[in-house]
Scaffold this active site. Structure first.
Site, PDB file in Angstrom:
ATOM      1  N   HIS A  94      15.635  37.215  43.702  1.00 56.73           N
ATOM      2  CA  HIS A  94      14.452  36.359  43.573  1.00 56.73           C
ATOM      3  C   HIS A  94      13.420  36.740  44.629  1.00 56.73           C
ATOM      4  O   HIS A  94      12.247  36.949  44.318  1.00 56.73           O
ATOM      5  CB  HIS A  94      14.842  34.887  43.709  1.00 56.73           C
ATOM      6  CG  HIS A  94      13.673  33.963  43.904  1.00 56.73           C
ATOM      7  ND1 HIS A  94      12.759  33.706  42.902  1.00 56.73           N
ATOM      8  CD2 HIS A  94      13.244  33.262  44.987  1.00 56.73           C
ATOM      9  CE1 HIS A  94      11.839  32.869  43.353  1.00 56.73           C
ATOM     10  NE2 HIS A  94      12.098  32.594  44.623  1.00 56.73           N
ATOM     11  N   ASP A 108     -15.394  54.110  39.774  1.00 53.42           N
ATOM     12  CA  ASP A 108     -13.954  53.932  39.587  1.00 53.42           C
ATOM     13  C   ASP A 108     -13.348  53.880  40.979  1.00 53.42           C
ATOM     14  O   ASP A 108     -14.066  53.845  41.981  1.00 53.42           O
ATOM     15  CB  ASP A 108     -13.349  55.094  38.763  1.00 53.42           C
ATOM     16  CG  ASP A 108     -12.064  54.667  38.047  1.00 53.42           C
ATOM     17  OD1 ASP A 108     -11.091  54.342  38.738  1.00 53.42           O
ATOM     18  OD2 ASP A 108     -12.055  54.643  36.800  1.00 53.42           O
ATOM     19  N   TRP A 141      16.705  38.733  50.855  1.00 56.80           N
ATOM     20  CA  TRP A 141      15.608  39.694  50.712  1.00 56.80           C
ATOM     21  C   TRP A 141      15.270  40.337  52.058  1.00 56.80           C
ATOM     22  O   TRP A 141      14.635  41.385  52.106  1.00 56.80           O
ATOM     23  CB  TRP A 141      14.360  39.058  50.100  1.00 56.80           C
ATOM     24  CG  TRP A 141      13.419  38.418  51.081  1.00 56.80           C
ATOM     25  CD1 TRP A 141      13.443  37.134  51.520  1.00 56.80           C
ATOM     26  CD2 TRP A 141      12.310  39.042  51.742  1.00 56.80           C
ATOM     27  NE1 TRP A 141      12.438  36.921  52.422  1.00 56.80           N
ATOM     28  CE2 TRP A 141      11.728  38.072  52.578  1.00 56.80           C
ATOM     29  CE3 TRP A 141      11.756  40.321  51.718  1.00 56.80           C
ATOM     30  CZ2 TRP A 141      10.613  38.348  53.375  1.00 56.80           C
ATOM     31  CZ3 TRP A 141      10.648  40.575  52.527  1.00 56.80           C
ATOM     32  CH2 TRP A 141      10.094  39.588  53.335  1.00 56.80           C
ATOM     33  N   SER A 196       4.477  53.665  46.343  1.00 58.47           N
ATOM     34  CA  SER A 196       3.457  53.091  45.473  1.00 58.47           C
ATOM     35  C   SER A 196       2.432  52.310  46.288  1.00 58.47           C
ATOM     36  O   SER A 196       1.221  52.477  46.117  1.00 58.47           O
ATOM     37  CB  SER A 196       4.135  52.186  44.447  1.00 58.47           C
ATOM     38  OG  SER A 196       3.220  51.269  43.922  1.00 58.47           O
ATOM     39  N   SER A 197       2.919  51.475  47.207  1.00 58.06           N
ATOM     40  CA  SER A 197       2.000  50.648  48.001  1.00 58.06           C
ATOM     41  C   SER A 197       1.114  51.498  48.891  1.00 58.06           C
ATOM     42  O   SER A 197      -0.070  51.220  49.048  1.00 58.06           O
ATOM     43  CB  SER A 197       2.783  49.685  48.889  1.00 58.06           C
ATOM     44  OG  SER A 197       3.402  48.713  48.125  1.00 58.06           O
ATOM     45  N   HIS A 229       6.348  40.940  59.320  1.00 57.29           N
ATOM     46  CA  HIS A 229       5.301  39.957  59.563  1.00 57.29           C
ATOM     47  C   HIS A 229       3.953  40.392  59.017  1.00 57.29           C
ATOM     48  O   HIS A 229       3.325  39.632  58.299  1.00 57.29           O
ATOM     49  CB  HIS A 229       5.230  39.480  61.001  1.00 57.29           C
ATOM     50  CG  HIS A 229       4.490  38.174  60.999  1.00 57.29           C
ATOM     51  ND1 HIS A 229       5.082  37.009  60.582  1.00 57.29           N
ATOM     52  CD2 HIS A 229       3.192  37.898  61.178  1.00 57.29           C
ATOM     53  CE1 HIS A 229       4.163  36.056  60.543  1.00 57.29           C
ATOM     54  NE2 HIS A 229       3.015  36.562  60.903  1.00 57.29           N
ATOM     55  N   GLU A 243       3.592  42.136  56.574  1.00 55.58           N
ATOM     56  CA  GLU A 243       3.788  42.014  55.128  1.00 55.58           C
ATOM     57  C   GLU A 243       3.361  40.642  54.608  1.00 55.58           C
ATOM     58  O   GLU A 243       2.745  40.542  53.554  1.00 55.58           O
ATOM     59  CB  GLU A 243       5.260  42.284  54.796  1.00 55.58           C
ATOM     60  CG  GLU A 243       5.712  41.855  53.415  1.00 55.58           C
ATOM     61  CD  GLU A 243       5.152  42.697  52.286  1.00 55.58           C
ATOM     62  OE1 GLU A 243       4.624  43.785  52.565  1.00 55.58           O
ATOM     63  OE2 GLU A 243       5.239  42.253  51.125  1.00 55.58           O
ATOM     64  N   TYR A 273       1.064  38.827  55.747  1.00 56.98           N
ATOM     65  CA  TYR A 273      -0.411  38.793  55.707  1.00 56.98           C
ATOM     66  C   TYR A 273      -0.942  39.690  54.608  1.00 56.98           C
ATOM     67  O   TYR A 273      -2.020  39.460  54.070  1.00 56.98           O
ATOM     68  CB  TYR A 273      -0.999  39.145  57.068  1.00 56.98           C
ATOM     69  CG  TYR A 273      -0.691  38.060  58.062  1.00 56.98           C
ATOM     70  CD1 TYR A 273      -0.934  36.743  57.722  1.00 56.98           C
ATOM     71  CD2 TYR A 273      -0.111  38.320  59.278  1.00 56.98           C
ATOM     72  CE1 TYR A 273      -0.617  35.720  58.575  1.00 56.98           C
ATOM     73  CE2 TYR A 273       0.214  37.297  60.148  1.00 56.98           C
ATOM     74  CZ  TYR A 273      -0.038  35.995  59.789  1.00 56.98           C
ATOM     75  OH  TYR A 273       0.286  34.991  60.636  1.00 56.98           O
ATOM     76  N   SER A 281     -12.707  32.745  49.213  1.00 55.89           N
ATOM     77  CA  SER A 281     -14.069  32.876  49.743  1.00 55.89           C
ATOM     78  C   SER A 281     -15.063  33.325  48.677  1.00 55.89           C
ATOM     79  O   SER A 281     -16.265  33.184  48.858  1.00 55.89           O
ATOM     80  CB  SER A 281     -14.085  33.867  50.907  1.00 55.89           C
ATOM     81  OG  SER A 281     -13.171  33.480  51.895  1.00 55.89           O
ATOM     82  N   HIS A 308       9.003  36.194  66.207  1.00 53.52           N
ATOM     83  CA  HIS A 308       9.146  34.741  65.994  1.00 53.52           C
ATOM     84  C   HIS A 308      10.077  34.456  64.811  1.00 53.52           C
ATOM     85  O   HIS A 308      10.437  33.312  64.586  1.00 53.52           O
ATOM     86  CB  HIS A 308       7.785  34.051  65.832  1.00 53.52           C
ATOM     87  CG  HIS A 308       7.023  34.431  64.602  1.00 53.52           C
ATOM     88  ND1 HIS A 308       5.659  34.469  64.564  1.00 53.52           N
ATOM     89  CD2 HIS A 308       7.431  34.795  63.370  1.00 53.52           C
ATOM     90  CE1 HIS A 308       5.262  34.828  63.357  1.00 53.52           C
ATOM     91  NE2 HIS A 308       6.314  35.035  62.618  1.00 53.52           N
ATOM     92  N   HIS A 309      10.434  35.510  64.063  1.00 53.44           N
ATOM     93  CA  HIS A 309      11.447  35.329  63.026  1.00 53.44           C
ATOM     94  C   HIS A 309      12.854  35.381  63.614  1.00 53.44           C
ATOM     95  O   HIS A 309      13.823  35.219  62.894  1.00 53.44           O
ATOM     96  CB  HIS A 309      11.313  36.425  61.961  1.00 53.44           C
ATOM     97  CG  HIS A 309       9.999  36.390  61.244  1.00 53.44           C
ATOM     98  ND1 HIS A 309       9.806  35.702  60.074  1.00 53.44           N
ATOM     99  CD2 HIS A 309       8.801  36.951  61.538  1.00 53.44           C
ATOM    100  CE1 HIS A 309       8.552  35.840  59.662  1.00 53.44           C
ATOM    101  NE2 HIS A 309       7.923  36.592  60.535  1.00 53.44           N
ATOM    102  N   THR A 352      -7.142  31.326  61.709  1.00 56.01           N
ATOM    103  CA  THR A 352      -6.863  30.657  60.438  1.00 56.01           C
ATOM    104  C   THR A 352      -7.621  29.344  60.365  1.00 56.01           C
ATOM    105  O   THR A 352      -8.171  28.973  59.317  1.00 56.01           O
ATOM    106  CB  THR A 352      -5.352  30.408  60.272  1.00 56.01           C
ATOM    107  OG1 THR A 352      -4.652  31.596  60.635  1.00 56.01           O
ATOM    108  CG2 THR A 352      -5.006  30.053  58.854  1.00 56.01           C
ATOM    109  N   LYS A 385     -11.108  29.902  59.371  1.00 54.30           N
ATOM    110  CA  LYS A 385     -11.253  30.098  57.925  1.00 54.30           C
ATOM    111  C   LYS A 385     -11.252  28.764  57.181  1.00 54.30           C
ATOM    112  O   LYS A 385     -12.123  28.506  56.344  1.00 54.30           O
ATOM    113  CB  LYS A 385     -10.123  30.983  57.396  1.00 54.30           C
ATOM    114  CG  LYS A 385     -10.280  32.411  57.833  1.00 54.30           C
ATOM    115  CD  LYS A 385      -9.377  33.304  57.029  1.00 54.30           C
ATOM    116  CE  LYS A 385      -9.924  34.705  56.974  1.00 54.30           C
ATOM    117  NZ  LYS A 385     -11.113  34.870  56.155  1.00 54.30           N
ATOM    118  N   ARG A 403      19.741  27.341  54.368  1.00 51.90           N
ATOM    119  CA  ARG A 403      19.268  28.071  53.198  1.00 51.90           C
ATOM    120  C   ARG A 403      20.376  28.990  52.696  1.00 51.90           C
ATOM    121  O   ARG A 403      21.364  29.215  53.382  1.00 51.90           O
ATOM    122  CB  ARG A 403      18.009  28.867  53.538  1.00 51.90           C
ATOM    123  CG  ARG A 403      18.226  29.936  54.570  1.00 51.90           C
ATOM    124  CD  ARG A 403      16.932  30.529  55.077  1.00 51.90           C
ATOM    125  NE  ARG A 403      16.307  31.439  54.116  1.00 51.90           N
ATOM    126  CZ  ARG A 403      15.454  32.414  54.451  1.00 51.90           C
ATOM    127  NH1 ARG A 403      15.121  32.586  55.727  1.00 51.90           N
ATOM    128  NH2 ARG A 403      14.919  33.187  53.543  1.00 51.90           N
TER     129      ARG A 403
END
Lengths: 519, 313
Positions: free
Chosen positions: A70, A99, A135, A163-164, A247, A249, A251, A262, A296-297, A322, A325, A444
Site C-alpha cells: 500500500h 513541448d 514501505w 524514471s523520476s 524526508h 521525498e 516534500y 496557489s 526526526h524520523h 509553511t 504559505k 502501527r
C-alpha cells in the site's frame, strides 16, 4: 517543423511511441489513477482486517505485505506519477513552450513505470510473497530477514528512480530553457516554481535512494555488511541514508500541491495571489530545510542528545515558511469574491486539513514527545493528513481545475461536488480517529489490536470504505467529461489567469510552436 | 531562457519514436533477468531464465546505440538549434549532479561508519554500550578484525550472526603504491582532456585527436591497474566483499568509481571516433565532446575524494 501540422497518430502506437507532452501527461495521470485504485484496494484489505479486533480475514504475514505494498504503490505509483503527469501537461502550456525540452526521454521516463510496478506487484503472486517490511524497508528486516522478492523490490526501486530522475531532468531543462520570451523567473506561475524546486529535490535524493537499495542488494547477495553490526556496519546507517532520501521525498510529494493551490485560489477568489515573492522564497526554504531534518524520523533509535536537539529545532523551523504559505493563501481569499466550484472546495479543504497535518507534524517534531508517538497510529494519522488530505486533495483540485482545458468540456459540477463531499467525510472519518488510538498507544502495522481501540478502528474502516468507493464517482465524472458535456471556453473560469488559458479548449495537440511574447 | 533570435528557428520536437519504448523493453528484461539470476544463485537453484540478463542488456545497449546515433544524425542535419543544444547541456549537467548524489550516499555511509559506528562498537562515545554485545572489538580504522571475529575470539556468541561470516583481512590496501600512481594518471588525464578541448576550440584537430587518444590511454591504464589491484587485494590480502565494513565500503566506492571510469572511457572513445573518422565537432559546436569531457572531470573529482577518504585518511 513538420510536427506542427500533425495531429496524434492512430491506434496504440500513438501511446507507445509518443513524444507529445500532452499524451505523456495523460498516460502518467491514468497510470497514477490505476495505481491509486490498486493501492486503495490494498488499504481496504488492511481496513477490513482492522474493522474488528482479532484475526478475521488475512494472515499476519499477508497483512504485512499489504501495508508495505500500500505504501510503496501510493507513494511511488500514485502520488509521484500524478504530479509528473500534471507537470507534463501544464508546464509547457504555462511557460509557453512547444513541448518538454527532451521529448523522447520524456516518453522513456513514463514507460519505465508500468514495467517497474508490474515487477513489484507481481511479487504478490510469487511463492515467497511480496515485500513485507514496510514501505520504509528498514534493515535488517529488509536484508537478513527479507523474503526473496526483495531482489525484485530493489530493482523495481532502481527503475522508479531512473524514471523520476529523467523526468526531473526534463522538467528542470524545460523550465530553465524553454520559457517564452518575457517569462522571467519571477513571472512564472507558482505551479512551475514549485515544480522547479521539486525537480531539484528529485535529482538530489533519488540517487541516494538508489544508493541505499544498492547497499541492501550487496548485503543480501554479495556478503557485504553495511547494515550488519557483526561486520562493523549498523542497521541505523540504513535509516540515516534512507531518511536522507525520505524526508525530501515527502516534500517532493507536497511542494507541487502548494503550487496547484496557489494557482486555484486566485482564480476562485478573483484576486491575485497574495505574497507571490514570499511564496517562492518559502518554497525554496522548505526545500533547503528538508535536507537537514531527516533524523526526526529516528528520534527513538538512540541518537546522541546533540543530534536529537539539532533535528528537533531544524524540523520546527519548517513551520515558519509553511506558515507563510498558509497565511498567504488565507489572505488571498480575504475579501475576495469567492465562488465554490469543485477545485475551490478541494483547495479550501486542503488548506484546513493540511494545516491539521502540519500541526500534528510539529507535535511529532518534539523529540521528547515523539517517544510516545513513535510508530503509533498517531504517525499514520499525521502522514495521511498531509498525503491524502494534502497531496491527493490538491491533485484532485488540479485535475478538476484543468480538466476542461484538457477535454474541452465542463465536468459535471453536481457529481464532482458529491465526489468532494463524500471524499471529505470519508477521509476525515478514516484518519481523524487514528490520532486518538495512536495517542492511546495503538502501534502501527499490526493486524490485531487491544479491545479499547475497537470503536475508533471501526469508524476508520467505515471512513476508508466511503473514501474508496467515492473515487468511482471521480472516474465516472472524468470519463463523462472526456466523452462530452457543456463545451468549455478558452478561459474556462471567469477569473483564470495565465498562458494555459490563452490556447483553445481542448488544448490543440501542439501548442506554442512559436513562443508567445509575455509582457 | 530563449531570446528572440532563437524563436525564429523553431525548437525541434521529434516525431513519434520507437526508441524509448524499445529501450524500456530492453531495460526491463535486463533488470528482471538480473533479479531472477541473483535469486536463483542465492537459492542454489538452476536458472532457466539466465538468458534474460545478458539478452536484455545487449538489446538495451543496442537501442541506446541507435538512440544516440539518431541524435547525432539529427544534429548533423542541423535540426538542433541553439536552444535545443542548451537543453542537452542542461540535461547532461543535471545528470552529472544526480551521479554526484549517488556517490554521496556511499561517502555518507563511509563517514558515518568511521565517525560513529566503529567507535561505538569499540566501546567509545555515546553508544559505547554497544561493545557489550561485541566484547573484544577495538575501534580502529581499518579494523584489524570485525566485531564478529572479536567476539568469536573472546569465545562469546551472538544469536543473530552466523559464525565467521565476516573476516577482516590481515592487512589493508596501502595508499602509496598503485592508488597514488592511479591518482597521478587520472589527474593527468583530466589535464590532457582539457588541452584537447583547448585544441578543438583553436581548430587544431590533429592535436585534439592525439590528446584525446592520450586521455583514453591514461584512463585505460587506470582501469587496468585498478583491476590488478583488486586481484592483489582479493588473492594476496584476503580483502573481499565479505571482509566486513572496510571491504564493503572499499569495494563499493572504488567499484562504482571504476564502473564510471569505464562509462567515461566509452564516451571518450565515441568522441574520438566521431572526431577522427566522422569529422564531427566544430570549435563553436561540440556538445558531445563537452558532455564526455564534463563526465570525465566528474569521475576524476570523485577519485580525488575517494583517494582521500578511502585510501589516505
Amino acid at each position: 517543423m513538420a510536427a506542427d501540422h500533425h495531429g496524434p497518430a492512430k491506434g496504440i502506437g500513438r501511446w507507445l511511441f509518443t513524444t507529445n507532452h500532452k499524451d505523456i501527461g495523460t498516460m502518467y495521470l491514468w497510470f497514477s489513477f490505476t495505481m491509486f485504485i490498486v493501492g486503495g484496494l490494498f488499504a481496504l484489505v488492511i481496513r477490513t482486517e482492522l474493522f474488528q479486533p482479532g484475526l478475521q480475514f488475512v494472515k499476519p504475514e499477508f497483512f504485512n505485505q499489504m501495508t508495505t505494498m500500500h505504501g510503496l504503490v501510493m507513494v511511488f505509483g500514485a502520488i509521484m506519477p500524478a504530479w509528473v503527469g500534471l507537470a507534463n501537461w501544464m508546464i509547457p502550456l504555462m511557460i509557453g513552450a512547444p513541448d518538454m525540452a527532451l521529448p523522447r526521454m520524456n516518453n522513456w521516463s513514463f514507460w519505465i513505470l508500468p514495467f517497474a510496478f508490474a515487477m513489484l506487484v507481481a511479487t504478490l503472486f510469487s511463492e515467497a510473497g511480496a515485500p513485507n517490511f514496510g514501505w520504509t524497508f528498514y534493515a535488517p528486516l529488509s536484508t537478513a530477514y527479507a523474503p526473496s522478492s526483495v531482489t525484485f523490490f530493489i530493482f523495481g526501486v532502481h527503475l522508479m528512480g531512473m524514471s523520476s530522475i529523467m523526468g526531473a531532468i526534463n522538467v528542470i531543462a524545460t523550465i530553465i530553457n524553454m520559457r517564452a520570451p518575457g517569462m522571467t523567473y519571477m513571472k512564472m506561475p507558482m505551479f512551475v516554481w514549485t515544480w522547479l524546486i521539486t525537480a531539484f529535490l528529485l535529482i538530489a535524493v533519488m540517487p541516494v535512494l538508489a544508493g541505499v537499495v544498492t547497499m541492501m542488494l550487496f548485503d543480501i547477495h554479495f556478503g557485504t555488511s553495511f547494515f550488519s553490526a557483526a561486520g562493523g556496519g549498523d542497521p541505523v546507517l540504513f535509516q540515516h541514508v534512507f531518511w536522507f532520501f525520505g524526508h525530501p521525498e515527502v516534500y517532493i510529494m507536497i511542494l507541487p500541491a502548494f503550487g496547484v493551490i496557489s494557482e486555484v485560489l486566485p482564480t476562485f477568489a478573483r484576486k491575485p495571489l497574495f505574497g507571490y515573492t514570499s511564496m517562492v522564497y518559502a518554497t525554496a526554504s522548505i526545500a533547503f530545510l528538508s535536507f537537514i531534518v531527516w533524523a526526526h524520523h529516528m528520534f527513538t533509535v538512540g541518537m546522541p542528545i546533540a543530534g536529537e536537539l539539532f533535528f528537533m529545532y531544524a524540523t520546527m523551523l519548517i513551520a515558519v515558511p509553511t506558515g507563510v504559505k498558509v497565511f498567504n493563501w488565507v489572505t488571498t481569499m480575504f475579501r475576495g469574491s469567492l465562488s465554490f466550484e469543485t477545485p475551490m472546495l478541494f483547495a479550501i479543504a486542503f488548506i484546513v486539513l493540511f494545516t491539521i497535518g502540519g500541526f500534528s507534524g510539529i507535535m511529532l517534531a518534539m523529540a521528547p514527545l515523539d517517544f510516545q508517538y513513535h510508530d503509533t497510529y498517531f504517525v499514520v494519522a499525521h502522514f495521511h493528513y498531509v498525503l491524502v488530505q494534502g497531496a491527493l486533495f490538491s491533485i484532485y483540485c488540479g485535475v478538476y481545475y484543468w480538466l476542461p482545458k484538457w477535454t474541452g468540456h465542463m465536468y459535471d459540477e453536481t457529481l464532482s461536488k458529491a465526489h468532494f463531499w463524500l471524499t471529505f467525510i470519508g477521509v476525515n472519518l478514516a484518519f481523524f480517529p487514528m490520532h486518538f488510538v495512536g495517542l492511546a498507544g495503538m502501534p502501527r502495522r499490526i493486524p490485531d489490536y487491544a479491545l479499547q481501540f475497537a470503536d475508533f478502528n471501526m469508524l476508520s474502516s467505515i471512513g476508508a470504505y466511503v473514501t474508496g468507493f467515492s473515487q468511482l464517482i471521480f472516474l465516472y465524472v472524468v470519463i463523462r467529461c472526456i466523452r462530452g458535456g457543456r463545451p468549455a471556453t478558452d478561459r474556462v473560469w471567469e477569473a483564470s489567469h495565465g498562458l494555459e488559458w490563452s490556447v483553445p479548449s481542448p488544448a490543440p495537440y501542439h501548442t506554442f510552436a512559436i513562443p508567445p511574447q509575455v509582457r | 531562457m530563449s531570446s528572440r533570435s532563437d524563436a525564429e528557428q523553431t525548437y525541434y520536437v521529434p516525431e513519434q519514436s520507437k526508441l524509448p519504448f524499445l529501450a524500456t523493453i530492453g531495460l526491463a528484461t535486463f533488470i528482471y533477468g538480473a533479479g531472477a539470476t541473483l535469486n536463483a544463485a542465492r537459492a542454489g537453484d538452476p536458472d532457466p531464465m539466465s538468458w534474460l540478463l545478458p539478452g536484455g542488456f545487449a538489446f538495451f545497449v543496442a537501442v541506446l546505440w541507435q538512440w544516440f546515433g539518431t541524435s547525432i544524425r539529427e544534429h548533423r542535419l542541423g535540426l538542433a538549434n541553439a536552444q535545443l543544444r542548451r537543453s542537452y547541456v542542461l540535461g547532461m549537467q543535471w545528470f552529472i549532479f544526480s551521479e554526484v548524489m549517488f556517490f554521496f550516499a556511499f561517502f555518507l555511509a563511509l563517514a558515518y561508519v568511521r565517525l560513529f559506528v566503529v567507535p561505538w562498537l569499540g566501546g567509545e562515545g555515546d553508544h559505547g554500550l554497544a561493545n557489550r554485545l561485541w566484547s573484544g572489538f577495538a575501534a580502529e580504522w581499518p579494523p584489524s578484525q570485525t566485531p564478529q571475529q572479536a567476539l568469536d575470539a573472546a569465545g562469546g556468541t551472538q544469536l543473530t550472526a552466523r559464525q565467521s561470516e565476516f573476516l577482516a583481512p590481515p592487512s589493508t590496501v596501502s595508499w602509496s603504491g598503485i592508488p597514488l600512481l592511479n591518482t597521478i594518471l587520472l589527474l593527468s588525464s583530466s589535464v590532457t582532456l582539457h588541452f584537447a578541448h583547448v585544441a578543438l576550440r583553436g581548430g587544431r584537430r590533429g592535436a585534439m585527436n592525439v590528446l584525446l587518444a592520450l586521455t583514453l590511454a591514461l584512463g585505460m591504464t587506470f582501469v587496468a591497474l585498478q583491476a590488478w589491484e583488486y586481484h592483489h587485494a582479493y588473492t594476496d590480502l584476503g580483502l573481499t566483499l565479505k571482509s566486513g565494513i572496510y571491504g564493503s565500503t572499499f569495494y563499493l566506492l572504488t567499484g562504482f568509481h571504476g564502473l564510471h571510469v569505464c562509462i567515461g572511457a566509452l564516451m571518450l572513445s565515441v568522441t574520438l571516433a566521431r572526431a577522427r573518422f566522422a569529422g564531427d565537432f566544430t570549435p563553436e559546436d561540440h556538445f558531445g565532446f563537452q558532455a564526455a569531457s564534463w563526465y570525465w572531470h566528474f569521475v576524476d573529482v570523485v577519485w580525488v575524494c575517494l583517494f582521500l577518504s578511502v585510501y589516505l585518511l
